[in-house]
Design an enzyme around this catalytic site. Structure first.
Site, PDB file in Angstrom:
ATOM      1  CD  GLU A 124     -17.766  -5.337   6.130  1.00  9.31           C
ATOM      2  OE1 GLU A 124     -18.142  -4.554   5.240  1.00  9.31           O
ATOM      3  OE2 GLU A 124     -16.955  -5.008   7.033  1.00  9.31           O
ATOM      4  CG  HIS A 209     -21.145  -0.488   4.799  1.00 11.47           C
ATOM      5  ND1 HIS A 209     -21.588  -1.105   3.647  1.00 11.47           N
ATOM      6  CD2 HIS A 209     -19.960  -1.070   5.099  1.00 11.47           C
ATOM      7  CE1 HIS A 209     -20.721  -2.035   3.281  1.00 11.47           C
ATOM      8  NE2 HIS A 209     -19.722  -2.026   4.149  1.00 11.47           N
ATOM      9  CG  ASN A 212     -21.258   3.494   1.690  1.00  9.52           C
ATOM     10  OD1 ASN A 212     -21.572   3.914   2.794  1.00  9.52           O
ATOM     11  ND2 ASN A 212     -20.949   4.320   0.695  1.00  9.52           N
ATOM     12  NE  ARG A 220     -38.416   2.626 -16.675  1.00  8.88           N
ATOM     13  CZ  ARG A 220     -37.908   3.831 -16.944  1.00  8.88           C
ATOM     14  NH1 ARG A 220     -36.723   4.162 -16.426  1.00  8.88           N
ATOM     15  NH2 ARG A 220     -38.555   4.684 -17.703  1.00  8.88           N
ATOM     16  CG  ASP A 267     -16.538   0.235   7.546  1.00 10.84           C
ATOM     17  OD1 ASP A 267     -16.113  -0.860   7.944  1.00 10.84           O
ATOM     18  OD2 ASP A 267     -16.524   0.578   6.349  1.00 10.84           O
ATOM     19  CG  LEU A 300     -14.791   5.973   0.321  1.00  6.85           C
ATOM     20  CD1 LEU A 300     -16.296   6.094   0.536  1.00  6.85           C
ATOM     21  CD2 LEU A 300     -14.061   6.967   1.206  1.00  6.85           C
ATOM     22  CB  ALA A 301      -9.681   1.651   2.314  1.00  9.61           C
ATOM     23  N   GLY A 302     -12.712   1.468   4.412  1.00 14.33           N
ATOM     24  CA  GLY A 302     -13.137   1.663   5.785  1.00 14.33           C
ATOM     25  C   GLY A 302     -13.242   3.149   6.064  1.00 14.33           C
TER      26      GLY A 302
END
Length: 378
Positions: A124, A209, A212, A220, A267, A300-302
């Site tokens: 990743e 994900h 995210n 548009r 995740d 957010l961290a995982g």
């Protein structure tokens, strides 16, 4: 040794069957009947194909980035088996070339030794977008060079996924990766709709994900989210913990995406299957609270999500059937990875990877037993 399980209920990928026997050895399913001389076990609950998680950063107290070794891989498999997962792609978050090399080498060793539960590897990053990097370290974000390409194109890593931002990687590079059997996923990206479509045309097959760390759908400019939902051929991973994606948004996306192309992912970080409540990653102090992992900046961290919780959440948040929730955790990831001929279908000659589910007082499912390669490991 041959084992026969007689399950109160069994989900074969299509139907739930009552009082069904399944016989297997230490590798494959042999018959849907009792076999002479087999060890026979009667079990209550619902037997189903094991879950496959294509994005697993850690588990059992280990984070793959910090511990790219066989001990960590085994601990991750054991931790996630408690929640029904029988196949994992350990996921390496954006790193330097030395860590990527170490991770590839240990995955190759695991594949060669046929370590139970290790299907391949997910890189990743590091070829992602700085504006949508999340907790990935900008220090390591960089273009895709021959050094990384040589690693991704190895043929001893099992199933390979590379998540990248298509605005920072050429179509020719995406095509080259796919020619070497790499599943190219798009994510951590600020790409436009047109750039995303060009990457799909070059061979990208998935989105990491969904919603995210990717350019959002607007009136548009459809951006990456719009391209992901519109494309009928690609798969989307969905972190269904109630924190990463609002349940209504997840429900809408699932209805919009072609059936069979939305899959559950965790995740997950090192906290899964452990008592760990804090960890550090690339200078971030990460805290677990109320089922949510966040850095000191509030990012957010995982996640602290496990697969059986994701299945329960799918039934509740997406309003899908039990059968469809199970497919989202098993069949659809297997289809994405190209494993559908061996797992996770309960079929003759399929891998003997399955999990036994029982119901709690609030009707949620929990895992009571898990088998990988015909061996009960939980």
């Amino acid at each position: 040794m041959i084992t026969t399980i007689i399950a109160q209920q069994m989900f074969d990928g299509k139907n739930i069957i009552k009082n069904q026997a399944i016989s297997f050895d230490e590798q494959k399913v042999l018959a849907f009947d009792s076999v002479k001389g087999a060890k026979e076990i009667k079990v209550p609950g619902l037997l189903t194909a094991g879950f496959i998680d294509v994005q697993v950063n850690g588990g059992g107290g280990y984070l793959f980035n910090h511990d790219p070794n066989l001990m960590a891989l085994n601990a991750m498999v054991l931790a996630h088996s408690r929640f029904g997962s029988t196949g994992l792609l350990p996921t390496l978050i954006t790193s330097g070339i030395e860590t990527i090399t170490s991770a590839a080498n240990v995955i190759a060793s695991a594949i060669k030794q046929q370590v139970a539960g290790i299907v391949g590897v997910h890189f990743e990053g590091p070829h992602i977008s700085v504006p949508n990097k999340g907790i990935h370290s900008s220090e390591y974000i960089r273009p895709l060079t021959e050094s990384e390409m040589d690693i991704y194109c190895r043929d001893d890593l099992g199933v390979k996924i590379v998540t990248l931002a298509p605005e920072n990687v050429t179509a020719a590079q995406i095509k080259r990766l796919t020619e070497h059997k790499v599943k190219v996923c798009l994510g951590h990206s600020n790409a436009s709709f047109a750039v995303t479509q060009a990457a799909l045309a070059a061979g990208a097959v998935g989105f990491t994900h969904l919603f995210n760390a990717m350019s959002a759908l607007t009136s548009r400019e459809p951006n990456m989210v719009g391209a992901a939902l519109l494309d009928e051929h690609s798969w989307c991973g969905l972190i269904l913990d109630g924190h990463h994606v609002h349940p209504a948004t997840a429900k809408l996306a699932t209805r919009a995406k072609k059936i069979g192309k939305m899959m559950l992912v965790t995740d997950s970080m090192s906290t899964i299957g452990s008592s760990q409540e804090t960890l550090e990653f690339d200078g971030h102090k990460i805290q677990l609270a109320n089922g949510k992992l966040t850095s000191q900046t509030g990012q957010l961290a995982g996640s602290a999500l496990d697969m059986i919780t994701a299945v329960n959440n799918a039934r509740r948040m997406l309003d899908v059937s039990l059968e469809e929730a199970l497919r989202m955790a098993s069949q659809y990831p297997a289809d994405f990875l190209g494993l559908n001929t061996s797992t996770p279908q309960l079929a003759i000659n399929a891998n003997a990877d399955f999990t036994l589910l029982n119901t709690t007082n609030n009707s949620d499912l929990h895992v009571s037993q898990t088998w990988i390669g015909g061996k009960q490991i939980y």
